[in-house]
Design an enzyme around this catalytic site. Sequence first.
Site, PDB file in Angstrom:
ATOM      1  N   GLY A 106       0.816  -1.211   0.000  1.00  0.00           N
ATOM      2  CA  GLY A 106       0.000   0.000   0.000  1.00  0.00           C
ATOM      3  C   GLY A 106       0.845   1.255   0.000  1.00  0.00           C
ATOM      4  N   ARG A 107       2.098   1.096   0.368  1.00  0.00           N
ATOM      5  CA  ARG A 107       2.976   2.273   0.372  1.00  0.00           C
ATOM      6  C   ARG A 107       4.402   1.906   0.008  1.00  0.00           C
ATOM      7  NH1 ARG A 107       3.919   3.707   6.679  1.00  0.00           N
ATOM      8  NH2 ARG A 107       3.664   1.618   7.537  1.00  0.00           N
ATOM      9  N   LYS A 126       9.814   2.492   0.512  1.00  0.00           N
ATOM     10  CA  LYS A 126       8.668   2.385   1.421  1.00  0.00           C
ATOM     11  C   LYS A 126       8.241   3.778   1.845  1.00  0.00           C
ATOM     12  CE  LYS A 126       7.033   0.241   5.698  1.00  0.00           C
ATOM     13  NZ  LYS A 126       7.305  -0.801   6.708  1.00  0.00           N
ATOM     14  N   ARG A 196      14.567  -0.015   0.761  1.00  0.00           N
ATOM     15  CA  ARG A 196      14.840  -1.344   1.315  1.00  0.00           C
ATOM     16  C   ARG A 196      15.400  -2.262   0.233  1.00  0.00           C
ATOM     17  NH1 ARG A 196       9.533  -3.095   4.765  1.00  0.00           N
ATOM     18  NH2 ARG A 196       8.603  -3.444   2.699  1.00  0.00           N
ATOM     19  N   ARG A 203       5.885 -12.449   0.303  1.00  0.00           N
ATOM     20  CA  ARG A 203       5.514 -12.901   1.654  1.00  0.00           C
ATOM     21  C   ARG A 203       4.612 -14.133   1.589  1.00  0.00           C
ATOM     22  NH1 ARG A 203       5.173  -7.377   3.713  1.00  0.00           N
ATOM     23  NH2 ARG A 203       6.687  -6.289   2.430  1.00  0.00           N
ATOM     24  N   ASP A 273       1.060 -11.433   6.221  1.00  0.00           N
ATOM     25  CA  ASP A 273       1.584 -10.545   5.171  1.00  0.00           C
ATOM     26  C   ASP A 273       2.922  -9.948   5.579  1.00  0.00           C
ATOM     27  OD1 ASP A 273      -0.380  -9.314   7.033  1.00  0.00           O
ATOM     28  OD2 ASP A 273       0.350  -7.447   6.187  1.00  0.00           O
ATOM     29  N   ASN A 274       3.338 -10.171   6.823  1.00  0.00           N
ATOM     30  CA  ASN A 274       4.636  -9.673   7.272  1.00  0.00           C
ATOM     31  C   ASN A 274       5.633 -10.812   7.473  1.00  0.00           C
ATOM     32  OD1 ASN A 274       3.731  -7.035   7.231  1.00  0.00           O
ATOM     33  ND2 ASN A 274       3.134  -7.025   9.378  1.00  0.00           N
ATOM     34  N   ASP A 283       9.347  -5.798   7.464  1.00  0.00           N
ATOM     35  CA  ASP A 283       8.326  -4.845   7.895  1.00  0.00           C
ATOM     36  C   ASP A 283       8.477  -4.470   9.365  1.00  0.00           C
ATOM     37  OD1 ASP A 283       7.410  -4.773   5.366  1.00  0.00           O
ATOM     38  OD2 ASP A 283       5.355  -5.372   5.819  1.00  0.00           O
TER      39      ASP A 283
HETATM   40  P1  AMP Z   1       1.534  -3.404   8.124  1.00  0.00           P
HETATM   41  O1  AMP Z   1       0.722  -4.010   9.223  1.00  0.00           O
HETATM   42  O2  AMP Z   1       2.223  -2.124   8.476  1.00  0.00           O
HETATM   43  O3  AMP Z   1       2.467  -4.387   7.520  1.00  0.00           O
HETATM   44  O4  AMP Z   1       0.497  -2.948   6.997  1.00  0.00           O
HETATM   45  C1  AMP Z   1      -0.560  -3.737   6.555  1.00  0.00           C
HETATM   46  C2  AMP Z   1      -1.030  -3.265   5.210  1.00  0.00           C
HETATM   47  O5  AMP Z   1      -1.406  -1.891   5.262  1.00  0.00           O
HETATM   48  C3  AMP Z   1      -0.008  -3.384   4.100  1.00  0.00           C
HETATM   49  O6  AMP Z   1      -0.687  -3.774   2.949  1.00  0.00           O
HETATM   50  C4  AMP Z   1       0.523  -1.985   3.979  1.00  0.00           C
HETATM   51  O7  AMP Z   1       1.033  -1.703   2.700  1.00  0.00           O
HETATM   52  C5  AMP Z   1      -0.715  -1.162   4.273  1.00  0.00           C
HETATM   53  N1  AMP Z   1      -0.389   0.153   4.782  1.00  0.00           N
HETATM   54  C6  AMP Z   1       0.107   0.470   5.997  1.00  0.00           C
HETATM   55  N2  AMP Z   1       0.291   1.797   6.110  1.00  0.00           N
HETATM   56  C7  AMP Z   1      -0.107   2.347   4.942  1.00  0.00           C
HETATM   57  C8  AMP Z   1      -0.168   3.678   4.425  1.00  0.00           C
HETATM   58  N3  AMP Z   1       0.218   4.734   5.144  1.00  0.00           N
HETATM   59  N4  AMP Z   1      -0.624   3.836   3.173  1.00  0.00           N
HETATM   60  C9  AMP Z   1      -1.018   2.798   2.434  1.00  0.00           C
HETATM   61  N5  AMP Z   1      -0.997   1.537   2.850  1.00  0.00           N
HETATM   62  C10 AMP Z   1      -0.548   1.304   4.091  1.00  0.00           C
HETATM   63 MG    MG Z   2       3.423  -5.134   6.243  1.00  0.00          MG
END
Ligand code: AMP
Ligand code: MG
Length: 531
Positions: A106-107, A126, A196, A203, A273-274, A283
Amino acid sequence: MRTLDELPWTDAFVSALPGARGGGVHSRQVPGAAWAEVAPSPVPAPRLLAWSDEAAALIGLARRPGDDDALAAVLGGNRVVPGMRPYALGYGGHQFGTWAGQLGDGRAIALGEVAGPDGPWEVQLKGAGPTPYSRRADGRAVLRSSIREFLCSEAMHHLGVPTTRALALVGTGADVVRDMFYDGRPRAEPGAIVTRLAPTFVRFGNFQLHAWRDEHALLRALADHVIARHFPELGPPGPATYAAWFAEVARRTAVMVAHWMRVGFVHGVMNTDNMSILGLTIDYGPYGWLDPFDVDFTPNTTDHASGRYRYGNQPGVAQWNLAQLARALTPLVDDAAALAAGLEVFRRTFARSYRTQMLEKVGLTWAGVDDDEGDDVLLRELLELFALEETDFAIGFRALAEVPLADAATATDVALVAPLAPAFYRDPAPATVERWAAWLRRYAARAAREPGGLAARAARMARVNPVIVLRNYVVQRAIEAAEGGDLAPVHRLLAAARRPYDADPAYADLVARRPEWARRAPGCSALSCSS
Ligand code: AMP
Ligand code: MG
C-alpha cells in the site's frame, strides 16, 4: 561501484508474472495479477538523511561526494531511472489471526532488480505514495517509523539475524498526518522514505491471496518463479519440489525466530503478510526489544489486550502462519502428509536452533542429543531467575560472563551475584540473591565440563550476546533529534549498530538499562501500527 543510472536494472519479477498494467493509483481489487504497475508519487524536497554503505555494496552502488541530490531524487521517488519498471506487490494476509483479503504494497513500490555480487536484490521504496493496494491510506510513512525501520534493518543484519536491508533514508519535505495513538488527536509529522533491499519481498500472503481467489495458475507461476530464482537448489517444479520448498521456508522461519529469541527482539506484527518467504525479518513497525526479560512483553499497543505477538508467543505464531501458508499451497501439493512434514521441520529446527543459541548465550555447547535434560533444566531455571525480579535481558547475559565461576564453591552468595548488579532494575531481595547463587554454582559445575573449561567461556559468550541493541528509548531520542533537524544521533546509532558485540566505551550511554521515564513513554514502550 556505479551510480543508480549505471546499475544493471532488470525486471525479472514483472516480466515473469502477470500483472496489472496502467490503471492508476486508485484503490481497488487487482485480481489475476501478482503485481500492479505504479510509479512513485513525487515529493516536494527529497533530501538524503542517512545511508548504509554496507547495503550499497550489496548492489555495487556508489555514493560519491556531490551525489546526494541525485540519489535523493531517485530514492525519494521523483525520478525513475531508465531500466526500472516500478510496481507494487499484491498479497493478502491474516491480520491478528483473521483473514483480511487483499492487502498488498500500500505504500511500498519496487523500482526493479539489480544483480549484485552475491545475487539479485530488489530495490524498494517504502512510503513512496499510493498504489492500488493502499485501501484508504495515503501511501506515506513518517520520519519516526522510517528511522526505526532504517536503523533496525541494519542493526539486525549486524547482529546476525536474517533480515531485509535498508540502503537509505530520504526526507520528503512533506508532512504526513498521523493519529499516533488512535486517540483522535492527529498531528502533522515529517514524511520520509526508506529504500529497502531484499532478494525478494514476497511474503506468505502473496500465495494466500492467489489461493483465496482460486487463481491456481498464478499461484503455481509465482511459486515456480520464487523457487527458480531464490531456491534453485530445489530443482525443477513439481509436487515434490513444492513440498521441499515449503519445508525449507519452515526451516528458515524457525532459524529466524530462534535468532529473535536470542537477541530479545519482538516483531510486534507477525501477520502472515509480514512473513517473508525467504525467512527474513521484514516490515519493521511497532517492534521492540526486551528490556527486563518478560515472555509476555509486546511493544504493540494494538496487541496489548491479546498479546498474540508477545515475545514468548513468536515461535507459536510463526508455526501458525506456516500452517496458513501450507493451506494456501495445497492446490500445488495436495499431500497433507508432505505439508505436515514441513511443519514438523519448523518444530524440530526451532527446538534445535533455540536450544543451541540459548546455550551459546551462557557459553555452553549443546551436545546434540534431545534428552540433554540437564542443560534444558539449567536454561529454564535461568530464565525463571530473569523473570523473578526485573532483570535486563541484554545486560544480564553480558554480565553473566563476568561472574567469577572459578570461585563458585568458596565465594559468598553476594560476591558471586555482584557482577549481575547492572542488570537488576531494583536491588534484588536476599532470597533472590540466594537463588541466583545456587543456580550459578550449578552452572559453574556444568561450564567447567565444556571443552576449553571456564577460560574460554567469556569470549564465546561475547560473540552471541549483543552489547548494543537499539532499544526503543535510545532510538526515540535519536528520532526526536532528527525531527528537530539533527541527524547526528541517527548516524551515531547506525555506527554503533555495526559492531553490536563490541563493548566500546564510546557507546556506553547506549547500553544502559531502560530509564524509568521510558517505561510507559510514547515511542519507548508503547508503539502503534499507525506509522
Ligand atoms: P503493516 O501491518 O504495516 O504491515 O500494513 C498492513 C497493510 O497496510 C499493508 O498492505 C501496507 O502496505 C498497508 N499500509 C500500511 N500503512 C499504509 C499507508 N500509510 N498507506 C497505504 N498503505 C498502508
Ligand atoms: Mg506489512
